[in-house]
Write a protein that holds these residues in place. Sequence first.
Motif, mmCIF file in Angstrom:
data_model
loop_
_atom_site.group_PDB
_atom_site.id
_atom_site.type_symbol
_atom_site.label_atom_id
_atom_site.label_comp_id
_atom_site.label_asym_id
_atom_site.label_seq_id
_atom_site.Cartn_x
_atom_site.Cartn_y
_atom_site.Cartn_z
ATOM 1 N N UNK A 1 0.827 -1.215 0.000
ATOM 2 C CA UNK A 1 0.000 0.000 0.000
ATOM 3 C C UNK A 1 0.860 1.263 0.000
ATOM 4 N N UNK A 2 2.054 1.178 0.527
ATOM 5 C CA UNK A 2 2.971 2.326 0.494
ATOM 6 C C UNK A 2 3.703 2.403 -0.838
ATOM 7 N N UNK A 3 3.694 1.317 -1.587
ATOM 8 C CA UNK A 3 4.440 1.250 -2.837
ATOM 9 C C UNK A 3 3.623 1.620 -4.062
ATOM 10 N N UNK A 4 4.125 1.191 -5.203
ATOM 11 C CA UNK A 4 3.544 1.564 -6.496
ATOM 12 C C UNK A 4 2.094 1.101 -6.653
ATOM 13 N N UNK A 5 1.735 0.005 -6.007
ATOM 14 C CA UNK A 5 0.359 -0.490 -6.112
ATOM 15 C C UNK A 5 -0.594 0.271 -5.195
ATOM 16 N N UNK A 6 -0.054 1.151 -4.367
ATOM 17 C CA UNK A 6 -0.885 1.875 -3.410
ATOM 18 C C UNK A 6 -0.644 3.369 -3.458
ATOM 19 N N UNK A 7 -0.307 3.918 -2.306
ATOM 20 C CA UNK A 7 -0.194 5.372 -2.151
ATOM 21 C C UNK A 7 0.914 5.992 -2.992
ATOM 22 N N UNK A 8 1.991 5.266 -3.234
ATOM 23 C CA UNK A 8 3.071 5.822 -4.050
ATOM 24 C C UNK A 8 2.640 5.952 -5.506
#
Length: 129
Positions: free
Chosen positions: A94-101
């Motif tokens: 979620x913090x990465x490319x699939x999420x918030x980033x």
Amino acid sequence: MFTPRTVASAHCDLPCGIYDPAQARIEAESVKAICEKYQANQDPEFRTRALIIKEQRSELVKHHLWVLWTDYFKPPHFEKYPQLHSLFNEATKLAGAAGAKGSADPAKAEELLGKIEEISKIFWETKQA
């Protein structure tokens, strides 16, 4: 002669007081605030700067989560809380490319904050044990 006379063991690398999921939460709150500001502003320069900062903050969220996952939590924690591995996996995604980033949707950042809160509850339970 070179054999240690005293053997010490520790739960973590340094005294546990150095670990705290609040670091990840603070960065995730920044990500959410940036997403909200991004959505409310149509200026292209502002939006570009917002995305750059959001991506930097998202990387910091992942870093703080990884430190907890790899340095603080130990096998007995994972045995007692079998959901921990999946919580960390979901939170870092979620913090990465699939999420918030990879998104400017405040709802994704809110989802990330929810996962961090779940991790935080377990963390504080382990600190009191």
